[in-house]
Motif scaffolding. Sequence first.
Motif, PDB file in Angstrom:
ATOM      1  N   ALA A  11     -16.410  19.831   0.051  1.00  0.00           N
ATOM      2  CA  ALA A  11     -15.031  19.700  -0.365  1.00  0.00           C
ATOM      3  C   ALA A  11     -14.734  21.194  -1.168  1.00  0.00           C
ATOM      4  CB  ALA A  11     -14.956  18.641  -1.487  1.00  0.00           C
ATOM      5  N   ILE A  12     -13.665  21.400  -1.288  1.00  0.00           N
ATOM      6  CA  ILE A  12     -13.043  22.649  -2.033  1.00  0.00           C
ATOM      7  C   ILE A  12     -12.054  22.193  -2.806  1.00  0.00           C
ATOM      8  CG2 ILE A  12     -11.811  24.909  -1.991  1.00  0.00           C
ATOM      9  CD1 ILE A  12     -14.387  25.326  -0.635  1.00  0.00           C
ATOM     10  N   PHE A  90     -10.118   1.878  -6.029  1.00  0.00           N
ATOM     11  CA  PHE A  90     -10.859   2.884  -6.310  1.00  0.00           C
ATOM     12  C   PHE A  90     -11.981   2.742  -5.640  1.00  0.00           C
ATOM     13  CE2 PHE A  90      -7.985   1.794  -9.495  1.00  0.00           C
ATOM     14  CZ  PHE A  90      -7.474   3.205 -10.267  1.00  0.00           C
ATOM     15  N   TYR A  91     -12.620   3.711  -5.339  1.00  0.00           N
ATOM     16  CA  TYR A  91     -13.852   3.788  -4.514  1.00  0.00           C
ATOM     17  C   TYR A  91     -14.982   4.797  -5.407  1.00  0.00           C
ATOM     18  CZ  TYR A  91     -10.347   2.280  -1.086  1.00  0.00           C
ATOM     19  OH  TYR A  91      -9.515   1.554  -0.250  1.00  0.00           O
ATOM     20  N   ARG A  92     -16.163   4.013  -5.489  1.00  0.00           N
ATOM     21  CA  ARG A  92     -17.105   4.679  -6.225  1.00  0.00           C
ATOM     22  C   ARG A  92     -17.823   5.947  -5.369  1.00  0.00           C
ATOM     23  NH1 ARG A  92     -19.156   2.790 -10.557  1.00  0.00           N
ATOM     24  NH2 ARG A  92     -18.443   0.708 -10.121  1.00  0.00           N
ATOM     25  N   CYS A  93     -18.063   6.893  -6.019  1.00  0.00           N
ATOM     26  CA  CYS A  93     -18.266   8.068  -5.108  1.00  0.00           C
ATOM     27  C   CYS A  93     -19.341   8.979  -6.351  1.00  0.00           C
ATOM     28  CB  CYS A  93     -17.304   8.989  -4.675  1.00  0.00           C
ATOM     29  SG  CYS A  93     -16.236   9.754  -5.642  1.00  0.00           S
ATOM     30  N   ARG A  94     -20.265  10.057  -5.872  1.00  0.00           N
ATOM     31  CA  ARG A  94     -20.538  10.843  -6.643  1.00  0.00           C
ATOM     32  C   ARG A  94     -20.297  12.441  -6.225  1.00  0.00           C
ATOM     33  NH1 ARG A  94     -26.361  10.413  -6.725  1.00  0.00           N
ATOM     34  NH2 ARG A  94     -26.295  10.416  -4.887  1.00  0.00           N
ATOM     35  N   ILE A  95     -20.062  13.106  -7.146  1.00  0.00           N
ATOM     36  CA  ILE A  95     -19.783  14.459  -6.767  1.00  0.00           C
ATOM     37  C   ILE A  95     -20.698  15.565  -7.672  1.00  0.00           C
ATOM     38  CG2 ILE A  95     -17.290  13.931  -6.337  1.00  0.00           C
ATOM     39  CD1 ILE A  95     -16.420  14.918  -9.017  1.00  0.00           C
ATOM     40  N   ARG A  96     -20.640  16.789  -7.095  1.00  0.00           N
ATOM     41  CA  ARG A  96     -21.201  17.735  -7.684  1.00  0.00           C
ATOM     42  C   ARG A  96     -20.672  19.166  -7.294  1.00  0.00           C
ATOM     43  NH1 ARG A  96     -27.669  17.797  -5.084  1.00  0.00           N
ATOM     44  NH2 ARG A  96     -26.948  18.161  -3.099  1.00  0.00           N
ATOM     45  N   LEU A  97     -20.830  20.335  -8.099  1.00  0.00           N
ATOM     46  CA  LEU A  97     -20.628  21.684  -7.635  1.00  0.00           C
ATOM     47  C   LEU A  97     -21.746  21.887  -6.617  1.00  0.00           C
ATOM     48  CD1 LEU A  97     -19.546  23.167 -10.968  1.00  0.00           C
ATOM     49  CD2 LEU A  97     -18.028  22.784  -8.996  1.00  0.00           C
ATOM     50  N   PHE A 103     -25.733  14.885  -9.579  1.00  0.00           N
ATOM     51  CA  PHE A 103     -24.361  14.445  -9.158  1.00  0.00           C
ATOM     52  C   PHE A 103     -23.770  13.744 -10.642  1.00  0.00           C
ATOM     53  CE2 PHE A 103     -26.125  14.763  -4.990  1.00  0.00           C
ATOM     54  CZ  PHE A 103     -24.979  14.809  -4.098  1.00  0.00           C
ATOM     55  N   VAL A 104     -22.514  13.762 -10.448  1.00  0.00           N
ATOM     56  CA  VAL A 104     -21.662  13.174 -11.477  1.00  0.00           C
ATOM     57  C   VAL A 104     -21.142  11.893 -10.912  1.00  0.00           C
ATOM     58  CG1 VAL A 104     -19.577  13.106 -13.046  1.00  0.00           C
ATOM     59  CG2 VAL A 104     -21.280  15.328 -12.761  1.00  0.00           C
ATOM     60  N   PRO A 134     -17.710  20.984 -16.250  1.00  0.00           N
ATOM     61  CA  PRO A 134     -17.776  22.301 -16.702  1.00  0.00           C
ATOM     62  C   PRO A 134     -17.820  23.358 -15.198  1.00  0.00           C
ATOM     63  CG  PRO A 134     -19.068  21.240 -18.004  1.00  0.00           C
ATOM     64  CD  PRO A 134     -18.809  20.212 -17.141  1.00  0.00           C
ATOM     65  N   GLY A 135     -17.250  24.276 -15.153  1.00  0.00           N
ATOM     66  CA  GLY A 135     -17.205  25.119 -13.985  1.00  0.00           C
ATOM     67  C   GLY A 135     -16.454  24.767 -12.917  1.00  0.00           C
ATOM     68  N   ALA A 136     -16.019  23.567 -12.944  1.00  0.00           N
ATOM     69  CA  ALA A 136     -14.908  23.292 -11.732  1.00  0.00           C
ATOM     70  C   ALA A 136     -13.561  23.902 -12.017  1.00  0.00           C
ATOM     71  CB  ALA A 136     -14.840  21.537 -11.649  1.00  0.00           C
ATOM     72  N   ASP A 137     -13.333  24.438 -10.713  1.00  0.00           N
ATOM     73  CA  ASP A 137     -12.110  25.263 -10.841  1.00  0.00           C
ATOM     74  C   ASP A 137     -11.473  25.384  -9.572  1.00  0.00           C
ATOM     75  OD1 ASP A 137      -9.918  26.589 -11.814  1.00  0.00           O
ATOM     76  OD2 ASP A 137     -10.849  28.404 -12.484  1.00  0.00           O
ATOM     77  N   TYR A 138     -10.304  25.711  -9.202  1.00  0.00           N
ATOM     78  CA  TYR A 138      -9.743  25.862  -7.985  1.00  0.00           C
ATOM     79  C   TYR A 138     -10.469  26.999  -7.151  1.00  0.00           C
ATOM     80  CZ  TYR A 138      -5.909  23.805 -10.214  1.00  0.00           C
ATOM     81  OH  TYR A 138      -4.969  23.002 -11.150  1.00  0.00           O
ATOM     82  N   GLY A 139     -10.659  26.410  -5.782  1.00  0.00           N
ATOM     83  CA  GLY A 139     -11.497  27.250  -4.812  1.00  0.00           C
ATOM     84  C   GLY A 139     -13.230  26.966  -5.065  1.00  0.00           C
ATOM     85  N   GLN A 140     -13.703  26.347  -6.013  1.00  0.00           N
ATOM     86  CA  GLN A 140     -14.954  26.038  -6.182  1.00  0.00           C
ATOM     87  C   GLN A 140     -15.352  24.900  -4.737  1.00  0.00           C
ATOM     88  OE1 GLN A 140     -16.274  28.331  -9.212  1.00  0.00           O
ATOM     89  NE2 GLN A 140     -17.572  26.595  -8.314  1.00  0.00           N
ATOM     90  N   GLU A 141     -16.475  25.138  -4.620  1.00  0.00           N
ATOM     91  CA  GLU A 141     -17.010  24.080  -3.513  1.00  0.00           C
ATOM     92  C   GLU A 141     -17.699  23.250  -4.165  1.00  0.00           C
ATOM     93  OE1 GLU A 141     -19.464  26.725  -1.105  1.00  0.00           O
ATOM     94  OE2 GLU A 141     -17.876  27.116   0.406  1.00  0.00           O
ATOM     95  N   MET A 142     -17.584  21.717  -3.790  1.00  0.00           N
ATOM     96  CA  MET A 142     -18.349  20.955  -4.327  1.00  0.00           C
ATOM     97  C   MET A 142     -18.876  19.909  -3.123  1.00  0.00           C
ATOM     98  SD  MET A 142     -16.067  19.246  -7.373  1.00  0.00           S
ATOM     99  CE  MET A 142     -17.264  18.824  -8.137  1.00  0.00           C
ATOM    100  N   GLU A 143     -19.658  19.124  -3.286  1.00  0.00           N
ATOM    101  CA  GLU A 143     -20.252  17.950  -2.555  1.00  0.00           C
ATOM    102  C   GLU A 143     -19.742  16.507  -2.959  1.00  0.00           C
ATOM    103  OE1 GLU A 143     -24.325  16.356  -0.419  1.00  0.00           O
ATOM    104  OE2 GLU A 143     -24.256  17.750  -2.061  1.00  0.00           O
ATOM    105  N   VAL A 144     -19.001  15.590  -2.114  1.00  0.00           N
ATOM    106  CA  VAL A 144     -18.711  14.489  -2.409  1.00  0.00           C
ATOM    107  C   VAL A 144     -19.312  13.447  -1.702  1.00  0.00           C
ATOM    108  CG1 VAL A 144     -16.671  14.269  -0.854  1.00  0.00           C
ATOM    109  CG2 VAL A 144     -17.007  12.694  -2.874  1.00  0.00           C
ATOM    110  N   THR A 145     -20.262  12.363  -2.122  1.00  0.00           N
ATOM    111  CA  THR A 145     -20.981  11.603  -1.596  1.00  0.00           C
ATOM    112  C   THR A 145     -20.668   9.957  -1.881  1.00  0.00           C
ATOM    113  OG1 THR A 145     -23.176  10.954  -0.748  1.00  0.00           O
ATOM    114  CG2 THR A 145     -22.972  11.621  -2.951  1.00  0.00           C
TER     115      THR A 145
END
Length: 158
Positions: A11-12, A90-97, A103-104, A134-145
């Motif tokens: 994800a972006i 609300f759907y539980r997920c995990r994300i990370r940069l 993952f968070v 921290p570090g999450a900003d517009y244009g950053q790539e992330m993973e969602v699971t």
Amino acid sequence: MGDSFHSSAKAIVTRGHGIASGKTSDSRFPEGTLALQVPVFRDLGLDLREFFSGTLNLSIHPYSYRLGVPDHCFPQVKWTDSLPPENFSFYRCRIRLLGETDFVGAFVYWPHPSTKPEFHQDPHVLEVLAPRIPGADYGQEMEVTAESNTLEFSLNGS
């Protein structure tokens, strides 16, 4: 139930409407919509106080998603006098940069479009509630699971 299957997508981080966080000036919601909604959700059994008071908008294009079984579903929530009641899931997920190992825990925040009168989202954008990253900003790539019975990703046309 046996092993869980997980689905994930790259994800972006993209700009949202700014209404949830209060970044966009709207006299009805000077602190943002989430500032009004979080206490209501807490009373209904979902405590979101540990999360940032705004949504992290994640574009998963070219992926699409299918919502499955929500962890929480609240029908006809009257959270403001300015709008009619809305349904929320609300759907539980995990994300990370991308590049990070940990993952968070987070939730996909989904005001049902059928009851949401304003501020509709691009169909490839997930609104996510998470702690400040921290570090999450517009244009950053992330993973969602997520577990595939909760949230499933697929490439368009697949």
